[in-house]
Write a protein that holds these residues in place. Structure first.
Motif, PDB file in Angstrom:
ATOM      1  N   MET A   1      43.374  45.549  53.657  1.00 19.06           N
ATOM      2  CA  MET A   1      44.834  45.486  53.569  1.00 19.06           C
ATOM      3  C   MET A   1      45.313  44.283  54.387  1.00 19.06           C
ATOM      4  O   MET A   1      45.178  44.268  55.601  1.00 19.06           O
ATOM      5  CB  MET A   1      45.433  46.747  54.169  1.00 19.06           C
ATOM      6  N   SER A   2      45.892  43.317  53.698  1.00 20.37           N
ATOM      7  CA  SER A   2      46.370  42.153  54.442  1.00 20.37           C
ATOM      8  C   SER A   2      47.474  41.506  53.662  1.00 20.37           C
ATOM      9  O   SER A   2      47.315  41.222  52.487  1.00 20.37           O
ATOM     10  CB  SER A   2      45.244  41.150  54.608  1.00 20.37           C
ATOM     11  N   HIS A   3      48.562  41.253  54.315  1.00 23.81           N
ATOM     12  CA  HIS A   3      49.697  40.635  53.651  1.00 23.81           C
ATOM     13  C   HIS A   3      49.986  41.384  52.347  1.00 23.81           C
ATOM     14  O   HIS A   3      50.304  42.555  52.383  1.00 23.81           O
ATOM     15  CB  HIS A   3      49.423  39.152  53.361  1.00 23.81           C
ATOM     16  N   ASN A   4      49.770  40.732  51.232  1.00 22.65           N
ATOM     17  CA  ASN A   4      50.169  41.328  49.960  1.00 22.65           C
ATOM     18  C   ASN A   4      48.981  41.753  49.106  1.00 22.65           C
ATOM     19  O   ASN A   4      49.103  41.871  47.896  1.00 22.65           O
ATOM     20  CB  ASN A   4      51.085  40.354  49.225  1.00 22.65           C
ATOM     21  N   THR A   5      47.853  41.946  49.753  1.00 25.70           N
ATOM     22  CA  THR A   5      46.632  42.358  49.049  1.00 25.70           C
ATOM     23  C   THR A   5      46.092  43.634  49.678  1.00 25.70           C
ATOM     24  O   THR A   5      46.087  43.765  50.897  1.00 25.70           O
ATOM     25  CB  THR A   5      45.560  41.250  49.182  1.00 25.70           C
ATOM     26  N   PHE A   6      45.620  44.560  48.840  1.00 29.31           N
ATOM     27  CA  PHE A   6      44.882  45.676  49.425  1.00 29.31           C
ATOM     28  C   PHE A   6      43.588  45.905  48.659  1.00 29.31           C
ATOM     29  O   PHE A   6      43.454  45.543  47.511  1.00 29.31           O
ATOM     30  CB  PHE A   6      45.722  46.947  49.527  1.00 29.31           C
ATOM     31  N   GLY A   7      42.649  46.542  49.343  1.00 31.91           N
ATOM     32  CA  GLY A   7      41.331  46.778  48.767  1.00 31.91           C
ATOM     33  C   GLY A   7      40.353  45.704  49.175  1.00 31.91           C
ATOM     34  O   GLY A   7      40.759  44.608  49.590  1.00 31.91           O
ATOM     35  N   ARG A   8      39.050  46.032  49.080  1.00 29.31           N
ATOM     36  CA  ARG A   8      38.026  45.070  49.460  1.00 29.31           C
ATOM     37  C   ARG A   8      37.206  44.618  48.254  1.00 29.31           C
ATOM     38  O   ARG A   8      36.998  43.421  48.076  1.00 29.31           O
ATOM     39  CB  ARG A   8      37.114  45.649  50.539  1.00 29.31           C
ATOM     40  N   PHE A  10      37.752  46.320  45.016  1.00 32.15           N
ATOM     41  CA  PHE A  10      38.801  46.466  44.004  1.00 32.15           C
ATOM     42  C   PHE A  10      40.073  46.016  44.713  1.00 32.15           C
ATOM     43  O   PHE A  10      40.651  46.753  45.502  1.00 32.15           O
ATOM     44  CB  PHE A  10      38.893  47.928  43.541  1.00 32.15           C
ATOM     45  N   ARG A  11      40.459  44.770  44.475  1.00 34.17           N
ATOM     46  CA  ARG A  11      41.501  44.149  45.283  1.00 34.17           C
ATOM     47  C   ARG A  11      42.777  43.936  44.462  1.00 34.17           C
ATOM     48  O   ARG A  11      42.724  43.339  43.392  1.00 34.17           O
ATOM     49  CB  ARG A  11      41.044  42.784  45.781  1.00 34.17           C
ATOM     50  N   VAL A  12      43.892  44.379  44.996  1.00 35.66           N
ATOM     51  CA  VAL A  12      45.157  44.252  44.290  1.00 35.66           C
ATOM     52  C   VAL A  12      46.103  43.386  45.110  1.00 35.66           C
ATOM     53  O   VAL A  12      46.332  43.665  46.286  1.00 35.66           O
ATOM     54  CB  VAL A  12      45.792  45.641  44.054  1.00 35.66           C
ATOM     55  N   THR A  13      46.621  42.346  44.490  1.00 37.13           N
ATOM     56  CA  THR A  13      47.609  41.477  45.128  1.00 37.13           C
ATOM     57  C   THR A  13      48.901  41.580  44.326  1.00 37.13           C
ATOM     58  O   THR A  13      48.888  41.330  43.124  1.00 37.13           O
ATOM     59  CB  THR A  13      47.138  40.014  45.120  1.00 37.13           C
ATOM     60  N   THR A  14      49.981  41.986  44.979  1.00 40.49           N
ATOM     61  CA  THR A  14      51.245  42.082  44.239  1.00 40.49           C
ATOM     62  C   THR A  14      52.183  40.953  44.651  1.00 40.49           C
ATOM     63  O   THR A  14      52.056  40.381  45.726  1.00 40.49           O
ATOM     64  CB  THR A  14      51.959  43.432  44.466  1.00 40.49           C
ATOM     65  N   TRP A  15      53.094  40.622  43.771  1.00 46.49           N
ATOM     66  CA  TRP A  15      54.088  39.565  44.045  1.00 46.49           C
ATOM     67  C   TRP A  15      55.392  39.930  43.352  1.00 46.49           C
ATOM     68  O   TRP A  15      55.408  40.748  42.437  1.00 46.49           O
ATOM     69  CB  TRP A  15      53.582  38.202  43.574  1.00 46.49           C
ATOM     70  N   GLY A  16      56.467  39.296  43.798  1.00 44.55           N
ATOM     71  CA  GLY A  16      57.723  39.455  43.099  1.00 44.55           C
ATOM     72  C   GLY A  16      58.802  40.127  43.914  1.00 44.55           C
ATOM     73  O   GLY A  16      58.531  40.951  44.786  1.00 44.55           O
ATOM     74  N   GLU A  17      60.042  39.749  43.607  1.00 42.68           N
ATOM     75  CA  GLU A  17      61.199  40.306  44.285  1.00 42.68           C
ATOM     76  C   GLU A  17      62.016  41.137  43.303  1.00 42.68           C
ATOM     77  O   GLU A  17      61.934  40.935  42.088  1.00 42.68           O
ATOM     78  CB  GLU A  17      62.066  39.188  44.869  1.00 42.68           C
ATOM     79  N   SER A  18      62.813  42.025  43.842  1.00 46.07           N
ATOM     80  CA  SER A  18      63.617  42.944  43.031  1.00 46.07           C
ATOM     81  C   SER A  18      64.439  42.203  41.980  1.00 46.07           C
ATOM     82  O   SER A  18      64.562  42.654  40.848  1.00 46.07           O
ATOM     83  CB  SER A  18      64.554  43.724  43.958  1.00 46.07           C
ATOM     84  N   HIS A  19      65.004  41.065  42.347  1.00 46.61           N
ATOM     85  CA  HIS A  19      65.900  40.374  41.433  1.00 46.61           C
ATOM     86  C   HIS A  19      65.384  39.001  41.020  1.00 46.61           C
ATOM     87  O   HIS A  19      66.152  38.155  40.558  1.00 46.61           O
ATOM     88  CB  HIS A  19      67.290  40.266  42.052  1.00 46.61           C
ATOM     89  N   LEU A 340      46.160  56.350  45.958  1.00 42.89           N
ATOM     90  CA  LEU A 340      44.928  57.116  46.140  1.00 42.89           C
ATOM     91  C   LEU A 340      43.877  56.670  45.122  1.00 42.89           C
ATOM     92  O   LEU A 340      42.697  56.491  45.464  1.00 42.89           O
ATOM     93  CB  LEU A 340      45.221  58.622  46.012  1.00 42.89           C
ATOM     94  N   ALA A 341      44.303  56.463  43.888  1.00 42.60           N
ATOM     95  CA  ALA A 341      43.354  56.011  42.860  1.00 42.60           C
ATOM     96  C   ALA A 341      42.754  54.652  43.223  1.00 42.60           C
ATOM     97  O   ALA A 341      41.551  54.418  43.062  1.00 42.60           O
ATOM     98  CB  ALA A 341      44.055  55.935  41.502  1.00 42.60           C
ATOM     99  N   CYS A 342      43.587  53.757  43.731  1.00 45.21           N
ATOM    100  CA  CYS A 342      43.093  52.417  44.095  1.00 45.21           C
ATOM    101  C   CYS A 342      42.084  52.500  45.247  1.00 45.21           C
ATOM    102  O   CYS A 342      41.049  51.834  45.219  1.00 45.21           O
ATOM    103  CB  CYS A 342      44.258  51.510  44.476  1.00 45.21           C
ATOM    104  N   VAL A 343      42.402  53.299  46.255  1.00 40.87           N
ATOM    105  CA  VAL A 343      41.476  53.436  47.390  1.00 40.87           C
ATOM    106  C   VAL A 343      40.147  54.014  46.914  1.00 40.87           C
ATOM    107  O   VAL A 343      39.066  53.545  47.304  1.00 40.87           O
ATOM    108  CB  VAL A 343      42.093  54.325  48.497  1.00 40.87           C
ATOM    109  N   LEU A 344      40.209  55.015  46.046  1.00 35.39           N
ATOM    110  CA  LEU A 344      38.972  55.632  45.566  1.00 35.39           C
ATOM    111  C   LEU A 344      38.163  54.662  44.705  1.00 35.39           C
ATOM    112  O   LEU A 344      36.934  54.605  44.806  1.00 35.39           O
ATOM    113  CB  LEU A 344      39.292  56.915  44.791  1.00 35.39           C
TER     114      LEU A 344
END
Lengths: 356, 356, 356, 356
Positions: A1-8, A10-19, A340-344
């Motif tokens: 888990m670091s900044h905008n990425t989680f997982g080691r 299976f790694r997910v990086t998210t981006w984007g603002e509400s508007h 939970l699914a991502c962590v697993l």
């Protein structure tokens, strides 16, 4: 888990603002040759989507996800999967006033203190809109977990009203707008949340997420414990203030004998007589269901005025007019499941690398 | 947090088993030119050391730490700091029987299921002995944090007995063997734990850790949130089953107005009228005290027999004879403090890298 | 560097296939309040863009980049920056035959061996098209580095023809389609590459990248050395087979006195009498220019037939018809610059976290 | 690769200074149930140990390694393996003068510039002594790789003298103090290095490392490429200035047909007609031998005086008296092998996590 990425792995990086124009995520490390289309993801987004009942924000987003990479002829290729959702219903004018004032309990203030700048429109990056991409990633994680591991969630408390666990029925969760497993509690919450909404207030909640079919052995001591990663993942969800595994805080009042999950042999398999541990011992899964709960605080955006300050250092009263959830806990259910699914999924892949 | 390392810029890797020749840790990323000797670390180890009262295990370890690298002429050099504690009082014979049986609620079973092998002596790697190195690392982290940030901890619940927060006095914490801030609760716990110990049982507890003087801006959205990292760090401690930030699970029952930490200007500074949020909003510190709590389950090693199984697949009754803590929560206080200190030191360094 | 992400504090994750709908990257960790628009990025993409001379592939991509997040009112906000380029000129029919056959020297084979599936269209993920996003990220890295650090590159060898360093003129680099700093070499390469192209062959090259104005102190021993990270970054570029820092392989033939960069005081500053070390000692920058070179092998896609095998295990002759670069080294110049800029930006931020 | 740790799933963290009480490493992620004793490690350390011929430093260290954790009853347990070597022959008085002066070409200067402090005794952390722990970790990596993967190394160039590859005989490598595979070259190097040593000078070298038996599929595009990780690993070795994979820089002068490793079917297996690629395509192993070379610059510590500066900003002449290697390339052979073994072990474990 670091900044905008989680997982080691299976790694997910998210981006984007509400508007902003869109939100998205990149999923790196998904194994190859898994069947995946938008149709595997969309139903979970639809579950999280706002505007489905009077108890969630009236912002209307179709939240239509598109796969931009990593899938070829319907199968994952092992390369990064880019998922994008266009933003369509951004009424930025609603948020003009929060450009200058800080909502108490909201990240407005801390983004300002840390970065000296923030996209205030709809909460910008700190908006719960980011959780749509967690849900999308979670749908991919479910494909990695396969059909034998099932991840489900339910709302177990709204304000002071806690469900009766003896009435728990997973079949009821889809029959009400709260993901409530206790049919008898539904009308109580309905009336209570109706009043909360009308009064321009908001309220907290507790979500429970459960994974069945998890094999023993997932998790990595000492600092890659499965429960440690679940705690980090759930605590990273907007507005979450507490996380429990198994019986959680209740175990503080237990004696050792009360807490022990006694075992006996059932043929050649180990059978447990209880699951106070929530399926995890020493940070490693036991083979029992993984059980976690998290507390979601009340939305800080509400019509009730609260004393605050503005960017020029003056005392103000803050009233947030936009479209908000009276109880964000409701929409946190699919988000908790997704985390939970991502962590697993991550630990499933890590386990293969750990035991050689 | 991965395997046996935690932190990103202030990184701590621990190693060692309960009954191996020594335990140790490597601290990588400690900034240079910080005065550091064994005397800065030893007092914290002494606080965690077993055998200091009848309420903790009677294993006697001097836990004398030695710095093997990373310090030159009394100052850190920016290179890895290796800390080692020799193990001296290993009575491995006490543990002969757990070589073959699994203690319910203990990592014995899951290490076996995951790795197919385990150093069963004293719990091996899963022993709480590992936490000595967390405490040592935490002492170094405190030097990184400097004198303006103070990290403290207290025991706030033992079994069913919860302190009265209105009587909280930090000055009392050092006056009793429980780190209890409520002097009136001390005799209650004393009697209760005496009974628990005599009956060969054990009991859970809740620890609270607080950091004062933390500047605003520490923490990194979305997946490097300060509270997310604190949750992971505390949940990684042996026997911990729940973590809360600020008012934690209580916020589920709050309404928005009840939960809002109202603000006003106090001269040129922002003043908060409450701290339900525990000093963190949107994963970033507000400048208020950071407050976290964690639940520690009862020790699974106890004299009370529990039904279990052995490695050859037979039903057995497990009784753990060795030397154990009736309430591991007591010794978890300095460990919780240390983990909080490490997370804060890591985020202090990360913040410098984040804002450029 | 892991999977599809590089960098530790300035982190770049790329996604996308040659013939998918788009390619993109997410830049996480860019500090806030840096002015950034598409116009800061586009010129570097234009430099790398194919189809600009007869010496590069004739695929025509406008490579128009759009910022999707992380920038508000023209300034970075500290949140992830999502950059996307739509693919427009995908002639997938050109690649029908490589669906079944493996081009010798190409990743076709190894993706198939590893993943059991590959998007064969245009090389899919292994296409040099991915490097467009490296160039885009490099443009953002340059903004992080600021105006005092200048990163430049040049082509110094094409096939057997090596430039004469005594004629090096940075001003010439923009005056020819090769980024050649030696004007006298341009006609030689022109004629040679013309022949290579006409014969349906391809050829290798060497690129040199240089960063001026780098302050001393960047880099982290022992395994986060600046040169180690540069080597990883340059070696990760498609078709690269060797990396040198400073005088590189030539130093193997030097004696100690020949290799020593003697120093003397120039007022209060240290002056170096040579830069055999390429600006890095012990993995840490000295303040001299950072100099690196990398060898790019000949394109494996060419008209010359080569014996190979196909997916069904038959011997075949492979001829690649599509549109290809006779010398990919030419377009590798801006990519090499970008990678160096990204590594330096990352280490600039890390340095702040390392020295406290 | 970060600070003092390398690897992602097979992770090695080293610590210790040249003249501290000891040096050590922690290996995290080694799979369980692998037979491991000190005897598996010691022979590789003995190969690297100084003082074995007149061509290496006369410092006499027994370099006796001890396993402190992670092994139980002769088998790895999956927990961190702590290896420690006591330092015994530290003649710190030899290094008194370099406390104040900077050796040109040495990390003395840059540690000072970065950290403002350094343990100058024997080069402190930047000493090649650290590589003993790389060799120890490499020995463990070999156990992870198993008997089918063989990692070997040889010295192929000393100063201007390059071996004749047509005379390459692995059997000769152990017959001379240089790890030279070309028996005819041994007397040439012997005489040359004798002169270099007598004159108080030093000289560079090139080392080649080869891994046979590596299965196809190891490596992770785009930024976790096997060659990228090898480049980082080899470049991180003290005094290394260049790294090549396969034919490396020579490929710059090749045409496409010259560079292509043609293939044909040999029964059901793919046979390659050459290995210009060094066993790696697109960052993924092909199943051919992995071949890498690295250039080692001349030792900067030598008797020949070089103009330099001191910490108080004065011009000085530096002569390094201590005990030094006239050609550090010789002792870099086992270090290069070890790094290659570690990278391969890491990728072997990662591959399992990547393909699910």
């Amino acid at each position: 888990m670091s900044h905008n990425t989680f997982g080691r792995l299976f790694r997910v990086t998210t981006w984007g603002e509400s508007h902003g124009p869109a939100i998205g995520c990149v999923i790196d490390g998904c194994p190859p040759r898994i069947a995946l289309t938008e149709d595997d993801i969309q139903p979970f987004l639809d579950q999280r989507r706002p505007g489905q009942s009077t108890f969630t924000t009236q912002r209307r987003e179709p939240d239509e996800v598109r796969i931009y990479s990593g899938v070829f002829e319907g199968l994952t290729t092992g390369t990064p999967i880019s998922l994008i959702i266009q933003n369509t219903d951004q009424r930025s004018k609603d948020y003009g006033e929060i450009a200058q004032t800080f909502r108490p309990g909201h990240a407005d203030l801390t983004y300002h203190l840390k970065y000296g700048i923030r996209d205030y429109r709809g909460g910008g990056r700190s908006s719960a809109r980011e959780t749509a991409m967690r849900v999308a990633a979670g749908a991919v994680a479910r494909r990695v977990l396969g059909p034998t591991i099932r991840v489900r969630g339910a709302l177990v408390q709204v304000g002071p009203y806690v469900i009766d666990r003896s009435r728990w029925d997973w079949g009821e969760v889809g029959n009400n707008p709260f993901s409530c497993p206790d049919a008898a509690m539904v009308p109580v919450w309905e009336q209570y949340l109706g009043e909360i909404r009308k009064s321009g207030s908001s309220v907290g909640a507790v979500v429970e997420v459960v994974a069945d079919g998890v094999p023993p052995g997932l998790g990595a001591p000492i600092y890659g414990k499965l429960d440690s990663d679940i705690a980090a993942a759930l605590m990273s969800i907007n507005a979450v203030k507490g996380v429990e595994i198994g019986d959680g805080f209740a175990t503080a009042a237990y004696t050792g004998p009360e807490n022990a999950d006694a075992m006996h042999m059932d043929g050649t398999a180990i059978a447990f007589e209880a699951n106070h541990a929530g399926g995890i011992l020493g940070g490693i899964s036991t083979g029992q269901p993984i059980m976690a709960r998290f507390a979601v605080k009340p939305t800080s955006s509400m019509l009730t005025p609260v004393p605050s300050v503005n960017v020029t250092g003056e005392d103000v009263q803050v009233v947030t007019k936009g479209r908000h959830d009276p109880c964000v806990g409701i929409r946190a259910v699919p988000v908790g499941e997704a985390m939970l699914a991502c962590v697993l999924a991550d630990h499933k892949l890590r386990h293969r690398g750990q035991v050689g």
